[in-house]
Design a protein around this motif. Sequence first.
Motif, short mmCIF file in Angstrom:
data_model
loop_
_atom_site.label_atom_id
_atom_site.label_comp_id
_atom_site.label_asym_id
_atom_site.label_seq_id
_atom_site.Cartn_x
_atom_site.Cartn_y
_atom_site.Cartn_z
N PHE A 38 -1.98 -10.57 44.69
CA PHE A 38 -3.31 -11.03 44.33
C PHE A 38 -4.06 -9.93 43.57
CE2 PHE A 38 -2.37 -13.99 47.71
CZ PHE A 38 -2.85 -15.17 47.18
N LEU A 42 -2.62 -7.79 41.58
CA LEU A 42 -2.11 -7.84 40.20
C LEU A 42 -2.77 -8.96 39.42
CD1 LEU A 42 1.71 -7.21 40.76
CD2 LEU A 42 0.04 -5.65 39.77
N LEU A 43 -2.94 -10.11 40.09
CA LEU A 43 -3.62 -11.24 39.45
C LEU A 43 -5.03 -10.85 39.05
CD1 LEU A 43 -3.83 -14.44 38.96
CD2 LEU A 43 -4.94 -14.44 41.18
N LEU A 45 -6.25 -7.92 38.51
CA LEU A 45 -6.21 -6.94 37.41
C LEU A 45 -5.94 -7.63 36.07
CD1 LEU A 45 -6.03 -4.05 36.34
CD2 LEU A 45 -3.66 -4.00 37.06
N ALA A 46 -4.95 -8.53 36.05
CA ALA A 46 -4.56 -9.14 34.79
C ALA A 46 -5.58 -10.15 34.30
CB ALA A 46 -3.20 -9.81 34.94
#
Lengths: 421, 264, 465
Positions: free
Chosen positions: A256, A258-259, A261-262
């Motif tokens: 989550f 990483l999500l 951040l992206a």
Amino acid sequence: MSDAVATRAPTDWKTGAMQQRIRRRYSAERRFRLLGLGAVMLSAGFLVFLLVTMLGNGIKGFTQTEVRLDIDFEKSALFIDPAALRGPSADAALAAADLEGTVRTAASSQYGAAGAGLLSESAWLRVREAVKEDPALLSRRATLWLPAASPIDIAAKGEGAPEAERIHAQLEGRNAVRTGFNWNFLTGSDATDPAAVGIWGAFKGSLLTMLVTLALAFPVGVLSAVYLEEYAPRNGWTDTIEVSINNLAAVPSIIFGLLGLAIFLNVMHLPRSAPLVGGLTLALMTMPVIVIAGRNAIKSVPPSIRDAALGVGASKIQVVFHHVLPLALPGILTGTIIGMARALGETAPLLMIGMRAFIASPPGGVTDPATALPVQIFLWSDEVSRGFVEKTSAAIIVLLVFLLAMNGLAIYLRNKFERRW
Amino acid sequence: MKQETELGQQAGQNIMMTARNVSVFYGGKMAVNDVSIDISKDDVTAFIGPSGCGKSTFLRSFNRMNDTIPNARVEGRIELDGEDIYASGMDVVQLRARVGMVFQKPNPFPKSIYENVAYGPRIHGLAAGKTALDEIVQRSLRRAGLWEEVKDRLTDSGTALSGGQQQRLCIARAIAVDPEVILMDEPASALDPIATAKIEELIHELRGRYAIVIVTHNMQQAARVSQRTAFFHLGNLVEYGDTSQIFTNPRETRTKDYITGRYG
Amino acid sequence: MRNPSLSLTAILLLVLGLGLAGWFAARAKARAFARPGETRPHSLPSYHGWYVLLWAVLPALLFLGVWSSVSGGLVMQAVMDSPAAANLPGFEMQRQAIFTEARALADGTKTAAFNPQATALAPVFAEATTRYTIIATVVALLLAFSGGAFAFTRVSPGFRARTKVERLVMAALLIASLIAILTTLGIVASLLFEALRFFSMVSPIEFLFGLNWSPQTAIRADQAGSSGAFGAIPLFWGTIFIGAIIAMIVAIPLGLMSAIFLTQYASATVRRWMKPLLEILAGVPTVVYGYFAALTVAPAVRGFAVALGIPGSSESALAAGLVMGIMIIPFVSSMADDSIAAVPQAMRDGSLALGATSSETIKKVLVPAALPGVVGGVLLAVSRAIGETMIVVMAAGLAANLTINPFESVTTVTTQIVQLLTGDQEFDSPKTLAAFALGLVLFIVTLLLNIVALRVVKKYREAYE
């Protein structure tokens, strides 16, 4: 062959061999039982050991050693007009004055050349607050209790280096040292000096993050639970939604992050390190928990209630919002609190979106850079200075107390409102 | 009460088990009230009565299966071959090996047919080796009338059998330990008529080799398989006697009412 | 109204107030025609109220939502066009600093500026902000009023207000449930997109099968491809070593035996107290476990290693694995508990009636019967353990060793994700993108583990229903 069988003598249970066998079986039984008891005790023992370690280390973080310092403001090299201290210009007037130097000089004259080293680097801030509060101080000699430097603090708590222990003993001999409750720890923010750190900044960051999480995850979670449980047709779409929710509940939290951040930072360009982004990320993580708890709570409302409401001519929406939801609410709230408690203790996703910055003042709003309580613990745990050990453990105690309170509330709600149909 | 006690005591010769003034409580609730009865070694004894009359509870006190139910309590005295089975020195594990039990719903273990039957002899150490164990398994399955049906698939799971076969497997499992008494708690109530007939036939064949006590709510079944019948009502033993006498000439009006279908 | 966020709140309150007024007005109107004797109106008065309120509030909110995202740009544009901005420095950073200061002056968060140009710009800022705030207020109120008025005119006895309102509620429900799908898609898309960019620089074969992990050597993006330091096998091994081997060696026996004791032997009171107590282990934040591992367990493990004559490092696979195992105990025990409880009582009775002791019944009947459920639980626990981040970040270390010595330091997938993504990031370097490739692998593996585990558990449940 059944004839051969018929002649077989019945088992004689009284033979010595049989008796011995029985005894062996019973001792195996006892061993197994002890093994089980041992496993439970060991597991519980781990928990107790963990808590005792944290408590033992952390309890000292709530106290602070203070050193007495006499400052003769009149004779000091300070040039502040007491009149300037009344009114809005106080901060500017104090900023221009060299309070830091004054404190250093006073310490050296009182405790010798190394005197300034006895005090925390942020000791002068305490002087500033004192002067602001009582400008009359400037015209006389004042005795102030200022936070001790970290080595002295540790020595006062009995774990210091021999050198620091010696100095502490000297101070004690001069009646120049005392230990008090560390209010600054509850009201302050992060700092580089372990004697000056506080958790309020991180705590406020957590609070704002949780607010965002709750504001998003609760309505969305409850509405999806209602939809899936009461209205969703049995088709591919619904199955996809269900599979998504069940899988999301098992996705590692760092994914989550990483999500977040992206998508939130790199695509939507929301502010980095902000509680807003942290809250959004944790909301996505918490929502499945609320949906699953909500569905279970809604499922446990018996169909007879729905039939009764439909029978008097209520619409499907009225049935749900007037009857089913109020009855399911305790269950939903319990699930929500548990999900929020999990989010409160979560660290990894917040690291991903940059809530690990050094933030020396509490955030003012959801878009200000902030850190959160568990992240603060992580940051302090990385510090080399020994003074941070007790602060880290103290922060852990605060976090655990909050989690315990939330879980306790959830259990209370469940026990109080649990209904058996 | 006195009369009932006398009723219970009048039994055939060759007594295997005796119960004297047995009461069973669940918590504060009395489920069986002061029952005395003798179980004959050579007969099949049937316990009949309306549901909830305490007959199953009473049956379970014969091999102390009531011990597994929290806050169940047994008062009175039950003897197996003259030994008090509730005495402190009595070993439950041995008792249950001597007094086997077959349950209402077939409950084979989720293991192979062979392993199901071999389980008891294994834990009690009744077989000296692999050959001896094979022999016990085969003999038990034969006695349970299941051998011909399963001899080619002994490694199949016991749960893959039909309901009737499962129940005969459970009987084979009980026989394998070589018990002296077999307790059957409504063994055919979950089965279809054909499977039921097979079980009844089996009980017939096992008679004489083991003392058999069967609980049933099916009066025809009791009449078909048993030689002695006890009628229970509301936790009390109302009447106990030869099956033919109970069904043709009951002494008690309650027994008569039940048998003629007035209630139950 | 100098602070723009304040004025936004004010507009919101105004709009909501209008909506509320509409609600009362519409309800009053609907009440008036709901007189006894006449034909009963279709909807209750309050539904007419809600209908008007929604018409008043929703369009205005929608407008404000769009407005808040573009207003900053509009104000900026106005300031740039003003004569005061004509002689600003060309350097972007300086200009930004001045703008920030001017904005702070304009909304009153600052009273004095460092840069004189900012002081000059402040009135322009304030003026532009005020102008646009007024425009926004007027438009929002106009929208709210006209929406409400339109809806109000439709209020009549025959008007199906309830149906309309309920249709909107249904739409809200559907949208809420779609967010789960959107999240899943978001995860897959973001991981896949960034991972593909990574794989365009580093070959997937090298990533998945390479034995050497050393992303730090890729100092610059243009030389990364040739450095050959993105072999993730040591990370995969470290993850499996800690999460699936060491942690499970701790968690499976302790969890299983605890579950057996609590379900089969313990009295009701003991069970009632011990079960939640063990579950606290799962509720302790992982950062606390990480700190515990680093502060207490790791030095102890190291001391133990030294006592054995093995050179131990301060960060070891064993320390992280042990603590993770403790964290996982309640997962294993509650899954085992459920599975054993699901074995029918008849199975237990059957065994006991044959004269088996409790432990024989448990070992030979209950546990084998519950095995699929237990295995499913263990798989879930493994998936949880390999996705766990903080314990390994704080206790496992960063050295990508390919070792089976538990006293040595190993690194894991999650540790490296954190390592790669904290600090300064350039978003195009393979070093940063590698984190997403690792994330993708982690996501796929945990997903597969979960699917398999849930299927096993479901099959098992069905067997006893």
